[in-house]
Design an enzyme around this catalytic site. Sequence first.
Site, PDB file in Angstrom:
ATOM      1  N   CYS A   1       0.848  -1.278  -0.015  1.00 39.31           N
ATOM      2  CA  CYS A   1       0.250  -0.208   0.136  1.00 39.31           C
ATOM      3  C   CYS A   1       0.831   1.426  -0.028  1.00 39.31           C
ATOM      4  CB  CYS A   1      -0.886   0.028   1.194  1.00 39.31           C
ATOM      5  SG  CYS A   1      -2.084   1.355   1.205  1.00 39.31           S
TER       6      CYS A   1
ATOM      7  N   CYS B   1      -6.646  -3.111   7.410  1.00 41.53           N
ATOM      8  CA  CYS B   1      -7.607  -2.329   7.205  1.00 41.53           C
ATOM      9  C   CYS B   1      -8.845  -3.111   6.338  1.00 41.53           C
ATOM     10  CB  CYS B   1      -7.391  -1.035   6.515  1.00 41.53           C
ATOM     11  SG  CYS B   1      -6.494  -1.203   4.749  1.00 41.53           S
TER      12      CYS B   1
END
Length: 358
Positions: free
Chosen positions: A103, A201
């Site tokens: 990410c 997440c």
Amino acid sequence: MGKSVFLGMSGGVDSSVSALLLQQAGYEVSGVNLRLFHNEDLGEGREKTCCSLADAEDARAVAAKLGFPFYVFDFSQIFRDTVIADFVSEYEAGRTPNPCVVCNRSVKFGALLQRALALHGDFLATGHYARVEQDGDTGRWLLKRGMDRSKDQSYFLYMLTQEQLSHTLFPLGGLHKTQVREIAEQNGLVNAKKRDSQDICFAPDGDYAAFIERTAGHPSPAGNFVDENGRVLGQHKGFVRYTRGQHKGLGLSIEPPLYVLDKDPATGAIRLGPDAALWTQTLTAEKINWISVPALSGPLRVTAKTRYSQRESAATAEPLEDGALRLTFDEPQRAVTPGQAVVLYDGETVVGGGTITK
């Protein structure tokens, strides 16, 4: 006019205090919240513990209080195409990926930094606990640990390039977490006491296997547990449900205890063995990113760690012909896992890092 900075804001206390510190330093701040999911990405009835609408509203409230613009960028497509796709394919190939590294590389310091520069920003800032400095002798940009060792996040940032580092600010790098919360309280920020998110997440319940199965559209194939000689010990419940070093959840009543040693995606077999078989002194890594040096031309003494939560250990790094890296530790390391990141340090400075292949 001051320098323009786009600040990634999650709604947490770290990015909020970063905004305040950047303003105090004379920067023109624009807050950005990234939308990384749509509800259907998570599965019916599932709630996220971060990146939620409430988090975005906390970030917006801080921006309004401090008086700077606030934007929401929908990066859900690139997040799905890079982070989630890599996570699923790596697990299905028998490796254990690190989605936060992907990410940072693809989304935060990739797509978001490109967007910030395209909008005539000078810098991208985040609330990571790390530091960026420029070497006065070589001119290279250096990534250094955060001063708060218990929160240091340099491990997740080892892939940053010289170009990315030159446009990156980490306002919290010289602070401890306790100081950050004190600053937030003193300035009346709404999230001063908000708890930190510890989860991946997109799988806040920690059930990675269920997320992978939903995303892939099929259950993870069952197969055999085998011992070091290939003898079948029993059946496992799905190839992606196990990772190297795992002991809990195997469902086998065998003494002495057995641990996952490796996984064979071709047969779906998961090989088990004693704890002693998990220890090794040498690893190989690929996709290497060098930071403090342009490249490695010979053996280099470093400290290194193969997962975020461990202390680094003394080792010797050696370049291989194909751009890969061999790392030999002074002392054996437990459960070095393909797919995870190995990060090399020289004191406070990140030398570089890569993805463990074996």
